[in-house]
Design an enzyme around this catalytic site. Structure first.
Site, mmCIF file in Angstrom:
data_model
loop_
_atom_site.group_PDB
_atom_site.id
_atom_site.type_symbol
_atom_site.label_atom_id
_atom_site.label_comp_id
_atom_site.label_asym_id
_atom_site.label_seq_id
_atom_site.Cartn_x
_atom_site.Cartn_y
_atom_site.Cartn_z
ATOM 1 N N PRO A 114 42.589 -9.227 1.478
ATOM 2 C CA PRO A 114 42.225 -8.633 0.182
ATOM 3 C C PRO A 114 42.115 -7.113 0.308
ATOM 4 O O PRO A 114 41.680 -6.598 1.341
ATOM 5 C CB PRO A 114 40.852 -9.254 -0.127
ATOM 6 N N LEU A 128 40.157 -5.260 -1.396
ATOM 7 C CA LEU A 128 38.772 -4.827 -1.615
ATOM 8 C C LEU A 128 37.835 -5.942 -1.141
ATOM 9 O O LEU A 128 38.082 -7.122 -1.424
ATOM 10 C CB LEU A 128 38.553 -4.580 -3.115
ATOM 11 N N TYR A 180 25.355 -5.362 13.565
ATOM 12 C CA TYR A 180 24.569 -5.265 12.324
ATOM 13 C C TYR A 180 23.373 -6.234 12.333
ATOM 14 O O TYR A 180 22.487 -6.112 11.477
ATOM 15 C CB TYR A 180 25.422 -5.556 11.078
ATOM 16 N N HIS A 190 34.699 -2.436 17.839
ATOM 17 C CA HIS A 190 33.870 -1.581 16.969
ATOM 18 C C HIS A 190 33.960 -0.101 17.333
ATOM 19 O O HIS A 190 33.868 0.765 16.458
ATOM 20 C CB HIS A 190 32.416 -2.062 17.059
#
Ligand SMILES: NC(=O)c1ccc[n+]([C@@H]2O[C@H](COP(=O)([O-])OP(=O)(O)OC[C@H]3O[C@@H](n4cnc5c(N)ncnc54)[C@H](OP(=O)(O)O)[C@@H]3O)[C@@H](O)[C@H]2O)c1
Length: 283
Positions: free
Chosen positions: A13, A15, A48, A107
């Site tokens: 996708p 977005l 995270y 990352h």
């Protein structure tokens, strides 16, 4: 939703929804609301600390796995990194409650980069990660990785927003088949982005908010965007960017906001490199 095709044929996708800095206890609600709003690309990371909450929201959504595009990121691993990378991948997969990832990103360009990439290549060949890529790779690191390895990263997720536009770098990535993905598309609001007069003026011309102008500007350039918000109304606002088009003249005006440098971290600054490269996760 519009999609882009990555260099290995995987559809992504254009977005999605990012969850950096959403506290673990708030993440399940936020991701559930994002999925209900229509987001299908989720962007998290081992660093995270909220992969389990993302996994719970995915599970309770009832959305078919093939309709979701889930990205997580490998934190910096010591040499020899092959075994550590496989272990970190399994940990992330278990936390997310999934049997494969759509995109696995390295990352940071630090630690045993080659060992990490070789392990990621095997995960990709085995189908456990449908696509693999990198984040925060500046041109020198990206080209070195491409030249000396077999699989070309499908994605490079880098800081990209109106004040750091990365147009030349996007061209270089395109030449090598690497899709650019923006992190910090709103610059996390720095430089007073949401009150920027030029962006507000263009918003007025289009009947759209500054946030929508920024996301339209990114996606119209072919940059995959992953805005973060904990508020349902903003989630809806941020995904509603496919019913208008910025003119060439409006795109040219936004181009004048580029400062050509980071508002966050310079990945060439020795202090930043030391800080990032020495950090280890508890897992
Ligand atoms: N690879 C990396 O190293 C890296 C680094 C940073 C980020 N990322 C990824 O990129 C994603 C996006 O970047 P980011 O989270 O740093 O920041 P961002 O998306 O640029 O900005 C998020 C900020 O904008 C606010 N906001 C969102 N929509 C808004 C709207 N329509 N109007 C006004 N304010 C709005 C949010 O507040 P509220 O939440 O209060 O709405 C939040 O304070 C991350 O979540 C993460 O997935 C990756």
């Amino acid at each position: 939703m519009q999609f882009v095709t990555l260099n290995n044929g995987v559809e992504m996708p254009l977005l999605g929804f990012g969850v950096y800095q959403i506290p673990a206890e708030e993440t399940e609600r936020a991701v559930s609301e994002a999925l209900a709003t229509g987001y299908r690309l989720l962007d998290t990371a081992a660093a995270y600390g909220n992969e389990e909450a993302v996994g719970r929201a995915i599970k309770s959504s009832g959305i078919a796995r093939e309709d979701l595009f889930v990205t997580t990121k490998l934190w910096v691993q010591d040499a020899p990194a092959e075994e550590n990378t496989r272990r970190a991948f399994e940990t992330s997969l278990n936390k997310l409650g999934l049997d494969h990832l759509d995109l696995y990103l390295m990352h940071q360009p630090f630690g045993d980069v080659y060992g990490q990439w070789r392990a990621m290549e095997s995960l990709n060949r085995a189908g456990a990660a449908k696509a693999i890529g990198v984040a925060n790779f500046y041109p020198d690191r990206l080209i070195d990785l491409i030249v000396n390895n077999e699989i070309v990263p499908a994605v490079n997720q880098v800081e990209t927003h109106p004040f750091f536009q990365r147009a030349d770098y996007q061209d270089l990535m395109r030449e090598h088949g690497v899709r650019i993905q923006s992190w910090g598309g709103f610059a996390e609001g720095r430089n007073d982005l949401f009150a920027n007069p030029l962006l507000a003026e263009i918003g007025k011309e289009c009947g759209k908010s500054v946030a929508q102008v920024v996301l339209r500007w990114l996606t119209q350039r072919g940059v995959v965007a992953i805005p973060k918000s904990v508020r349902a109304a903003r989630m809806a606002e941020n995904i509603d960017v496919f019913d208008f088009r910025l003119s060439d003249e409006q795109m040219a005006r936004i181009a004048t906001l580029d400062t050509g440098s980071s508002l966050f971290f310079d990945h060439h600054d020795p202090e930043i490199v030391t800080w990032l490269a020495k950090r280890r996760l508890d897992t």
